[in-house]
Motif scaffolding. Structure first.
Motif, PDB file in Angstrom:
ATOM      1  N   ILE A 180      14.384   1.389  -4.143  1.00  0.00           N
ATOM      2  CA  ILE A 180      13.956   0.749  -2.898  1.00  0.00           C
ATOM      3  C   ILE A 180      14.760   1.372  -1.760  1.00  0.00           C
ATOM      4  O   ILE A 180      15.984   1.311  -1.738  1.00  0.00           O
ATOM      5  CB  ILE A 180      14.175  -0.778  -2.930  1.00  0.00           C
ATOM      6  CG1 ILE A 180      13.449  -1.404  -4.125  1.00  0.00           C
ATOM      7  CG2 ILE A 180      13.724  -1.403  -1.614  1.00  0.00           C
ATOM      8  CD1 ILE A 180      11.950  -1.247  -4.109  1.00  0.00           C
ATOM      9  N   LEU A 181      14.042   1.957  -0.827  1.00  0.00           N
ATOM     10  CA  LEU A 181      14.650   2.614   0.312  1.00  0.00           C
ATOM     11  C   LEU A 181      14.476   1.725   1.539  1.00  0.00           C
ATOM     12  O   LEU A 181      13.387   1.219   1.796  1.00  0.00           O
ATOM     13  CB  LEU A 181      13.955   3.960   0.538  1.00  0.00           C
ATOM     14  CG  LEU A 181      14.465   4.845   1.651  1.00  0.00           C
ATOM     15  CD1 LEU A 181      15.893   5.289   1.351  1.00  0.00           C
ATOM     16  CD2 LEU A 181      13.564   6.056   1.778  1.00  0.00           C
ATOM     17  N   THR A 182      15.543   1.510   2.280  1.00  0.00           N
ATOM     18  CA  THR A 182      15.494   0.714   3.506  1.00  0.00           C
ATOM     19  C   THR A 182      15.487   1.654   4.697  1.00  0.00           C
ATOM     20  O   THR A 182      16.385   2.471   4.848  1.00  0.00           O
ATOM     21  CB  THR A 182      16.717  -0.217   3.590  1.00  0.00           C
ATOM     22  OG1 THR A 182      16.767  -1.036   2.435  1.00  0.00           O
ATOM     23  CG2 THR A 182      16.648  -1.090   4.827  1.00  0.00           C
ATOM     24  N   LEU A 183      14.429   1.544   5.520  1.00  0.00           N
ATOM     25  CA  LEU A 183      14.322   2.366   6.721  1.00  0.00           C
ATOM     26  C   LEU A 183      14.296   1.457   7.942  1.00  0.00           C
ATOM     27  O   LEU A 183      13.559   0.474   7.970  1.00  0.00           O
ATOM     28  CB  LEU A 183      13.042   3.204   6.689  1.00  0.00           C
ATOM     29  CG  LEU A 183      12.936   4.229   5.566  1.00  0.00           C
ATOM     30  CD1 LEU A 183      11.537   4.813   5.516  1.00  0.00           C
ATOM     31  CD2 LEU A 183      13.958   5.326   5.759  1.00  0.00           C
ATOM     32  N   SER A 184      15.063   1.799   8.943  1.00  0.00           N
ATOM     33  CA  SER A 184      15.082   1.026  10.180  1.00  0.00           C
ATOM     34  C   SER A 184      13.775   1.237  10.933  1.00  0.00           C
ATOM     35  O   SER A 184      13.304   2.366  11.072  1.00  0.00           O
ATOM     36  CB  SER A 184      16.262   1.465  11.045  1.00  0.00           C
ATOM     37  OG  SER A 184      16.147   0.914  12.330  1.00  0.00           O
ATOM     38  N   LEU A 185      13.190   0.154  11.431  1.00  0.00           N
ATOM     39  CA  LEU A 185      11.969   0.273  12.222  1.00  0.00           C
ATOM     40  C   LEU A 185      12.215   1.092  13.488  1.00  0.00           C
ATOM     41  O   LEU A 185      11.317   1.751  13.995  1.00  0.00           O
ATOM     42  CB  LEU A 185      11.425  -1.114  12.595  1.00  0.00           C
ATOM     43  CG  LEU A 185      10.874  -1.950  11.446  1.00  0.00           C
ATOM     44  CD1 LEU A 185      10.411  -3.300  11.973  1.00  0.00           C
ATOM     45  CD2 LEU A 185       9.730  -1.243  10.742  1.00  0.00           C
ATOM     46  N   GLY A 211      13.025  13.645  11.527  1.00  0.00           N
ATOM     47  CA  GLY A 211      12.285  14.628  10.740  1.00  0.00           C
ATOM     48  C   GLY A 211      12.128  14.290   9.275  1.00  0.00           C
ATOM     49  O   GLY A 211      11.540  15.064   8.519  1.00  0.00           O
ATOM     50  N   GLY A 212      12.620  13.137   8.836  1.00  0.00           N
ATOM     51  CA  GLY A 212      12.489  12.736   7.444  1.00  0.00           C
ATOM     52  C   GLY A 212      11.056  12.343   7.102  1.00  0.00           C
ATOM     53  O   GLY A 212      10.336  11.809   7.942  1.00  0.00           O
ATOM     54  N   VAL A 213      10.656  12.632   5.861  1.00  0.00           N
ATOM     55  CA  VAL A 213       9.338  12.256   5.353  1.00  0.00           C
ATOM     56  C   VAL A 213       9.556  11.485   4.056  1.00  0.00           C
ATOM     57  O   VAL A 213      10.219  11.986   3.144  1.00  0.00           O
ATOM     58  CB  VAL A 213       8.457  13.497   5.091  1.00  0.00           C
ATOM     59  CG1 VAL A 213       7.112  13.082   4.540  1.00  0.00           C
ATOM     60  CG2 VAL A 213       8.296  14.323   6.343  1.00  0.00           C
ATOM     61  N   TYR A 214       9.011  10.276   3.980  1.00  0.00           N
ATOM     62  CA  TYR A 214       9.202   9.416   2.817  1.00  0.00           C
ATOM     63  C   TYR A 214       7.852   8.902   2.347  1.00  0.00           C
ATOM     64  O   TYR A 214       7.012   8.523   3.159  1.00  0.00           O
ATOM     65  CB  TYR A 214      10.107   8.224   3.176  1.00  0.00           C
ATOM     66  CG  TYR A 214      11.427   8.654   3.754  1.00  0.00           C
ATOM     67  CD1 TYR A 214      12.495   8.984   2.933  1.00  0.00           C
ATOM     68  CD2 TYR A 214      11.608   8.760   5.132  1.00  0.00           C
ATOM     69  CE1 TYR A 214      13.707   9.399   3.464  1.00  0.00           C
ATOM     70  CE2 TYR A 214      12.805   9.174   5.672  1.00  0.00           C
ATOM     71  CZ  TYR A 214      13.855   9.489   4.833  1.00  0.00           C
ATOM     72  OH  TYR A 214      15.058   9.903   5.358  1.00  0.00           O
ATOM     73  N   GLU A 215       7.640   8.894   1.037  1.00  0.00           N
ATOM     74  CA  GLU A 215       6.406   8.369   0.462  1.00  0.00           C
ATOM     75  C   GLU A 215       6.743   7.268  -0.524  1.00  0.00           C
ATOM     76  O   GLU A 215       7.748   7.344  -1.224  1.00  0.00           O
ATOM     77  CB  GLU A 215       5.622   9.467  -0.245  1.00  0.00           C
ATOM     78  CG  GLU A 215       5.039  10.483   0.684  1.00  0.00           C
ATOM     79  CD  GLU A 215       4.157  11.495  -0.023  1.00  0.00           C
ATOM     80  OE1 GLU A 215       3.911  11.348  -1.240  1.00  0.00           O
ATOM     81  OE2 GLU A 215       3.711  12.439   0.645  1.00  0.00           O
ATOM     82  N   LYS A 259       0.846  -1.189   0.000  1.00  0.00           N
ATOM     83  CA  LYS A 259       0.000   0.000   0.000  1.00  0.00           C
ATOM     84  C   LYS A 259       0.882   1.241   0.000  1.00  0.00           C
ATOM     85  O   LYS A 259       2.005   1.223   0.483  1.00  0.00           O
ATOM     86  CB  LYS A 259      -0.912   0.006   1.230  1.00  0.00           C
ATOM     87  CG  LYS A 259      -1.888  -1.148   1.235  1.00  0.00           C
ATOM     88  CD  LYS A 259      -2.736  -1.133   2.470  1.00  0.00           C
ATOM     89  CE  LYS A 259      -3.661  -2.358   2.455  1.00  0.00           C
ATOM     90  NZ  LYS A 259      -4.358  -2.511   3.714  1.00  0.00           N
ATOM     91  N   LYS A 260       0.335   2.334  -0.550  1.00  0.00           N
ATOM     92  CA  LYS A 260       1.069   3.598  -0.563  1.00  0.00           C
ATOM     93  C   LYS A 260       0.994   4.216   0.824  1.00  0.00           C
ATOM     94  O   LYS A 260      -0.070   4.291   1.427  1.00  0.00           O
ATOM     95  CB  LYS A 260       0.484   4.544  -1.600  1.00  0.00           C
ATOM     96  CG  LYS A 260       0.741   4.081  -3.021  1.00  0.00           C
ATOM     97  CD  LYS A 260       0.253   5.085  -4.013  1.00  0.00           C
ATOM     98  CE  LYS A 260       1.299   6.174  -4.065  1.00  0.00           C
ATOM     99  NZ  LYS A 260       1.074   7.130  -5.150  1.00  0.00           N
ATOM    100  N   VAL A 261       2.151   4.653   1.315  1.00  0.00           N
ATOM    101  CA  VAL A 261       2.239   5.213   2.659  1.00  0.00           C
ATOM    102  C   VAL A 261       3.105   6.468   2.680  1.00  0.00           C
ATOM    103  O   VAL A 261       3.864   6.733   1.754  1.00  0.00           O
ATOM    104  CB  VAL A 261       2.832   4.194   3.663  1.00  0.00           C
ATOM    105  CG1 VAL A 261       1.954   2.966   3.803  1.00  0.00           C
ATOM    106  CG2 VAL A 261       4.245   3.804   3.278  1.00  0.00           C
TER     107      VAL A 261
END
Length: 84
Positions: free
Chosen positions: A70-75, A23-27, A14-16
């Motif tokens: 593909i962006l990897t973000l740490s939980l 403070g980062g914002v990623y879509e 799903k789009k998130v």
């Protein structure tokens, strides 16, 4: 972190919009979640152009095309995740 993991699982494919503690914002679209990271396929909209060479599928870079990032973000760094 367990709550972030299950929230990300709920958002699979799903789009998130993701907000991080710094403070980062990623879509983008959630394509994978594991116990440590969420993998976000960024949309082409607003992405900077690069002159980098991206090998085609079959060279160890996965099934996503050269036009997909593909962006990897740490939980651990997630502050919020919202469906868009």
């Amino acid at each position: 972190m367990v709550e972030a993991y299950y929230n990300c699982l709920h958002c699979m494919n799903k789009k998130v919009r993701i907000l991080t503690r710094d403070g980062g914002v990623y879509e983008g679209t959630v394509v994978k979640v594991d116990r440590d990271n969420v993998y976000l396929k960024r949309s082409a909209k607003g992405r900077a152009q690069t002159s980098a060479f991206i090998p085609p599928y079959g060279y160890g870079y996965g099934p996503y095309g050269a036009n997909e990032e593909i962006l990897t973000l740490s939980l651990f760094t997630l502050l919020a995740i919202a469906l868009i």
